[in-house]
Write an enzyme that holds these catalytic residues in place. Structure first.
Site, PDB file in Angstrom:
ATOM      1  N   LEU A 144       0.858  -1.177   0.000  1.00 18.32           N
ATOM      2  CA  LEU A 144       0.000   0.000   0.000  1.00 18.32           C
ATOM      3  C   LEU A 144       0.897   1.231   0.000  1.00 18.32           C
ATOM      4  O   LEU A 144       1.980   1.219   0.594  1.00 18.32           O
ATOM      5  CB  LEU A 144      -0.891   0.044   1.243  1.00 18.32           C
ATOM      6  CG  LEU A 144      -1.983  -1.022   1.387  1.00 18.32           C
ATOM      7  CD1 LEU A 144      -2.727  -0.815   2.702  1.00 18.32           C
ATOM      8  CD2 LEU A 144      -2.958  -0.984   0.221  1.00 18.32           C
ATOM      9  N   ASP A 145       0.454   2.305  -0.665  1.00 18.87           N
ATOM     10  CA  ASP A 145       1.192   3.560  -0.624  1.00 18.87           C
ATOM     11  C   ASP A 145       1.347   4.029   0.821  1.00 18.87           C
ATOM     12  O   ASP A 145       0.505   3.735   1.670  1.00 18.87           O
ATOM     13  CB  ASP A 145       0.444   4.654  -1.393  1.00 18.87           C
ATOM     14  CG  ASP A 145       0.357   4.380  -2.880  1.00 18.87           C
ATOM     15  OD1 ASP A 145       1.109   3.523  -3.373  1.00 18.87           O
ATOM     16  OD2 ASP A 145      -0.480   5.029  -3.543  1.00 18.87           O
ATOM     17  N   VAL A 146       2.395   4.810   1.071  1.00 22.96           N
ATOM     18  CA  VAL A 146       2.596   5.399   2.395  1.00 22.96           C
ATOM     19  C   VAL A 146       1.352   6.192   2.818  1.00 22.96           C
ATOM     20  O   VAL A 146       0.929   6.149   3.971  1.00 22.96           O
ATOM     21  CB  VAL A 146       3.838   6.318   2.395  1.00 22.96           C
ATOM     22  CG1 VAL A 146       3.919   7.134   3.673  1.00 22.96           C
ATOM     23  CG2 VAL A 146       5.111   5.491   2.212  1.00 22.96           C
ATOM     24  N   GLY A 147       0.748   6.906   1.875  1.00 22.74           N
ATOM     25  CA  GLY A 147      -0.398   7.750   2.178  1.00 22.74           C
ATOM     26  C   GLY A 147      -1.736   7.044   2.144  1.00 22.74           C
ATOM     27  O   GLY A 147      -2.777   7.704   2.234  1.00 22.74           O
ATOM     28  N   THR A 148      -1.744   5.725   2.002  1.00 24.86           N
ATOM     29  CA  THR A 148      -2.987   4.956   1.975  1.00 24.86           C
ATOM     30  C   THR A 148      -3.032   4.041   3.187  1.00 24.86           C
ATOM     31  O   THR A 148      -2.066   3.343   3.483  1.00 24.86           O
ATOM     32  CB  THR A 148      -3.094   4.115   0.683  1.00 24.86           C
ATOM     33  OG1 THR A 148      -3.058   4.990  -0.451  1.00 24.86           O
ATOM     34  CG2 THR A 148      -4.383   3.317   0.649  1.00 24.86           C
TER      35      THR A 148
END
Length: 314
Positions: A144-148
């Site tokens: 998962l993205d850091v921001g997700t």
């Protein structure tokens, strides 16, 4: 990268598909690096093109030989156990561990990232992971993205790693996300089928690009607000930033996603400092029993607050 160059020397011919590309861009494509890391390698003398040291802006041609000394990956021992605030183990057995990942946490160490990681957090909890995979991302079968925020499964056994990697490849894993996107989608339910590749001018972004990798996103509007919509998203493929790129391409970026064109005024009104995107549900066949297992994650407070504001509750 400065000083003595250490790592693995790789020599490869330039394929026809990279003809005319800048050296740094070609290296990024060939070895899966960011353009920044590739440019640093050129600047540090870790790249030779047909026997000579190139500039990063030089162009490559088919059949030319690139010699690249790749940076040595962090070893498994280099992953230092470190507690991660908000990281929750949803389920664990001898084969898998399912976590609910908070925003601001990467799946594994990577060049340039010094923040918390899922692997470091699991190590701090005493959870061991499979040794398969690259040294710095052992046990990781998807990211998962850091921001997700939301659900991730990590393999603990070698058997589970092999089975889950194949399951993701053949698309038997069900990945459902909830996103709040700007405006109202037309139609309310549909499929976005558009190829994705690295952005032609910004190496930190991805874009819908002719000739990119096949990328398919299915969506269904769950709730509509005056300025935005809550949508249920099912990924058929799993490209980097796929949901963010696809909805941005439709001119309905994820609320709060300033990288992909979100309205900063609306983001501030909702109190968001990241994209409204959450890995809501994860389902797959258990690698040992074969039984279908399914996990669901509730919205974290920042996303829940934004929804309450949209509904007029806060």
């Amino acid at each position: 990268m400065t000083g003595q160059i250490r790592g693995e020397l790789r020599t490869v011919p330039v394929p026809d598909g990279l003809a005319g590309m800048r050296v740094d861009q070609a290296i990024a494509r060939l070895f899966g690096l960011s353009r920044t890391v590739a440019a640093d390698l050129v600047a540090d003398g870790a790249v030779v093109l047909d026997g000579s040291a190139p500039a990063k802006s030089d162009r490559v041609h088919p059949g030319a030989y690139l010699e690249v000394t790749l940076p040595a990956p962090e070893s498994a021992e280099a992953i230092v156990a470190a507690p991660v605030d908000g990281l929750v183990v949803v389920y664990a057995d001898d084969d898998i561990v399912v976590v609910d990942k908070p925003v601001g946490v990467a799946a594994h160490p990577s060049p340039g990232w010094t923040g918390p990681t899922v692997l470091a957090g699991l190590a701090a909890m005493g959870q061991t992971v499979a040794t398969s995979g690259a040294a710095e991302r052992q046990g990781i079968v998807h990211r998962l993205d850091v921001g997700t925020s939301g659900l991730m499964v990590v393999a603990k056994s070698e058997h589970a790693y092999s089975i889950l990697k194949r399951a993701f490849k053949v698309r038997t894993v069900e990945k459902r996300y909830h996103a709040v996107v700007q405006g109202h989608l037309d139609p309310f339910r549909g499929t976005i089928d558009a190829p994705i590749d690295r952005h032609p001018t910004h190496d930190y972004k991805w874009a819908v690009v002719s000739g990119g990798k096949n990328s398919v996103t299915h969506y269904d509007t769950v709730e509509a607000f005056p300025a935005a919509s809550l949508v249920d998203v099912r990924l058929e493929t799993g490209r980097t930033h796929q949901i963010r790129v696809h909805f941005s391409a439709l001119r309905h970026p994820c609320v709060g996603d300033l990288t992909y064109g979100a309205d900063p005024t609306l983001s501030r009104r909702l109190g968001l400092s990241r994209q409204w995107l959450h890995a809501r549900e994860l389902a797959f066949d258990h690698p040992s029993s074969g039984d279908r297992v399914r996990f669901t994650s509730e919205y974290p407070e920042d996303l829940a607050h934004a929804l309450r504001v949209l509904r007029g509750e806060d």
